[in-house]
Scaffold this active site. Structure first.
Site, PDB file in Angstrom:
ATOM      1  N   HIS A 183       0.807  -1.104   0.007  1.00  0.00           N
ATOM      2  CA  HIS A 183      -0.016   0.093  -0.045  1.00  0.00           C
ATOM      3  C   HIS A 183       0.787   1.385   0.005  1.00  0.00           C
ATOM      4  O   HIS A 183       1.941   1.189   0.255  1.00  0.00           O
ATOM      5  CB  HIS A 183      -0.965  -0.029   1.216  1.00  0.00           C
ATOM      6  CG  HIS A 183      -1.881  -1.137   1.481  1.00  0.00           C
ATOM      7  ND1 HIS A 183      -2.400  -1.516   2.447  1.00  0.00           N
ATOM      8  CD2 HIS A 183      -2.152  -2.161   0.487  1.00  0.00           C
ATOM      9  CE1 HIS A 183      -3.188  -2.585   2.371  1.00  0.00           C
ATOM     10  NE2 HIS A 183      -2.995  -3.039   0.893  1.00  0.00           N
ATOM     11  N   HIS A 237      -9.614 -12.786   8.275  1.00  0.00           N
ATOM     12  CA  HIS A 237      -9.182 -12.464   6.823  1.00  0.00           C
ATOM     13  C   HIS A 237      -9.450 -13.218   5.649  1.00  0.00           C
ATOM     14  O   HIS A 237      -9.599 -14.609   5.920  1.00  0.00           O
ATOM     15  CB  HIS A 237      -7.722 -12.447   7.042  1.00  0.00           C
ATOM     16  CG  HIS A 237      -6.916 -11.479   5.832  1.00  0.00           C
ATOM     17  ND1 HIS A 237      -6.608 -12.247   4.746  1.00  0.00           N
ATOM     18  CD2 HIS A 237      -6.622 -10.163   5.740  1.00  0.00           C
ATOM     19  CE1 HIS A 237      -6.292 -11.351   3.864  1.00  0.00           C
ATOM     20  NE2 HIS A 237      -6.107 -10.019   4.376  1.00  0.00           N
TER      21      HIS A 237
END
Length: 418
Positions: A104, A170
């Site tokens: 990211h 997740h």
């Protein structure tokens, strides 16, 4: 019936047909009365191994790994708790906080102040990890299932390495937190690409709630074990993003205890699939972009019938986003089927293809409609998605049983017996 959805910072209330709607939320859990005291307890009474203060010696350097700004980790509480424990043993000048960005973008100075608080930002050096900066990475060998591992030098060279995170289900790593704060959080691009290749992501065991035998998490765990973590601190949060419980100590047993607590609250069985599933991406900060919103779609996909409809409400204030390769990959083929087939055949991984691979797999199963304030019709059409301005009206126009996940991926429904 009126249902409040987690959406952006302010939420979204929708009107749904009460006679055919089932709302599924995590088990309600009150926050601890004193979050600072709970963190202090976890640091001093770990799940396994000695307390943090007994693992650190004067003169040592310390690196602390923390989640980036897309995650609701209470960094402003967790980091000061650690620094308080280190007080009198190490100098703050010997401490660095590493934002575990993975691939990211780095967080801006303003975001860092919002994430950590002014006092921490003014006192401690904070570095955004950059997976593409070779000069900041150190080769650590091959670990797990032949994963080439480069990690952030500031992490590997520190005498004391502390992970901090929060644990929730997740969509392909099983659960967050724990070893993920080492890799992919602090890893090189090549390491991340290997961990997210089409074969690993396509494995049926790479899914919600599965740790052991999950090819992604098995390798993530192996990397952390081989390269060393001095102490790990994770928390489990409730809907208000307040701390329900904190866990500290040796990485593996700490994370096992935290995942057990998260599993008991978040994993909810249902008897049969639904025709329509309304989901979110848990509101801000997780629903900042479409990339992250695939998690909310994936939660819904666990219980939507083949050919059914998923409606995902995610604000997407950061767009696709524009950084990274997600938009480019997502718009590179004419349909989800074409994307899925093309990615599944790849032997070389492209950044962000894993999110597209999962999204395409979901869209092969169900129709996906988005409600978002920041992506227009053309944007969503390019992403092979439909749009609705009124979630309630769209649901009422669709036949069949309806499921609502107001907190999106904070609740993981599954078919009983699977």
């Amino acid at each position: 019936m009126r249902v409040d959805l987690a959406y952006g910072a302010d939420g979204l209330t929708v009107d749904l047909p009460g006679d055919r709607t089932t709302v599924i939320t995590p088990v309600a859990r009150p926050a601890v009365p004193d979050e600072a005291a709970e963190l202090r307890r976890a640091l001093r009474e770990p799940v396994a191994g000695p307390p943090l203060r007994e693992r650190v010696r004067p003169g040592q350097t310390v690196a602390i790994s923390a989640c980036d700004g897309t995650r609701p980790q209470p960094r402003h509480l967790m980091i000061p708790a650690i620094l308080d424990e280190l007080d009198g043993i190490v100098d703050l000048g010997d401490v660095v906080i590493l934002v575990a960005t993975g691939t990211h973008r780095g967080n801006t100075p303003e975001e860092l102040r919002a994430m950590f608080g002014d006092e921490v930002v003014d006192a401690v050096r904070i570095v955004n990890h950059d997976a593409r900066d070779a000069s900041s990475l150190r080769w650590m060998g091959r670990h797990g299932k032949d994963v080439p591992v480069w990690l952030n030098r500031e992490w590997t060279d520190a005498d004391v390495r502390i992970t901090t995170g929060f644990v929730e289900p997740h969509f392909f790593a099983g659960f967050s937190g724990g070893a993920k704060l080492v890799a992919p959080g602090l890893a090189a691009l090549e390491t991340v690409l290997t961990l997210h290749d089409a074969a690993r992501i396509g494995d049926p065991r790479a899914t919600w709630g599965v740790i052991e035998g999950n090819p992604v998490h098995d390798d993530v765990r192996a990397i952390a074990a081989a390269t060393g973590v001095t102490f790990a601190l994770d928390v489990v949060l409730n809907r208000e993003q307040k701390i329900v419980r904190a866990f500290g100590g040796d990485l593996a047993p700490m994370h096992a205890a935290a995942t057990a607590a998260a599993r008991a609250a978040a994993m909810r069985p249902v008897a049969e699939p639904f025709d329509v599933v309304v989901t979110t991406n848990a509101g801000f900060p997780l629903d900042q972009n479409l990339y992250q919103s695939v998690k909310g779609m994936s939660a819904a996909a666990q219980v939507v019938r083949p050919g059914g409809t998923i409606i995902c409400a995610a604000e997407c204030r950061d767009g696709f986003p524009d950084h990274g390769s997600y938009r480019e990959v997502l718009t590179s083929a004419a349909s989800p089927d074409a994307l899925f087939e093309e990615i599944s055949r790849r032997t070389e991984t492209i950044p962000d293809q894993w999110q597209v691979q999962i999204q395409a797999r979901i869209q092969r199963r169900a129709r996906v409609i988005m409600h978002t304030d920041f992506l227009g019709d053309a944007d969503l059409a390019a992403a092979h998605l439909e749009r609705t301005e009124d979630v309630g009206a769209t649901v009422r126009a669709l036949p069949g049983r309806v499921c609502v996940l107001p907190e999106g991926p904070m609740t993981i429904p599954y078919l009983a017996g699977e």
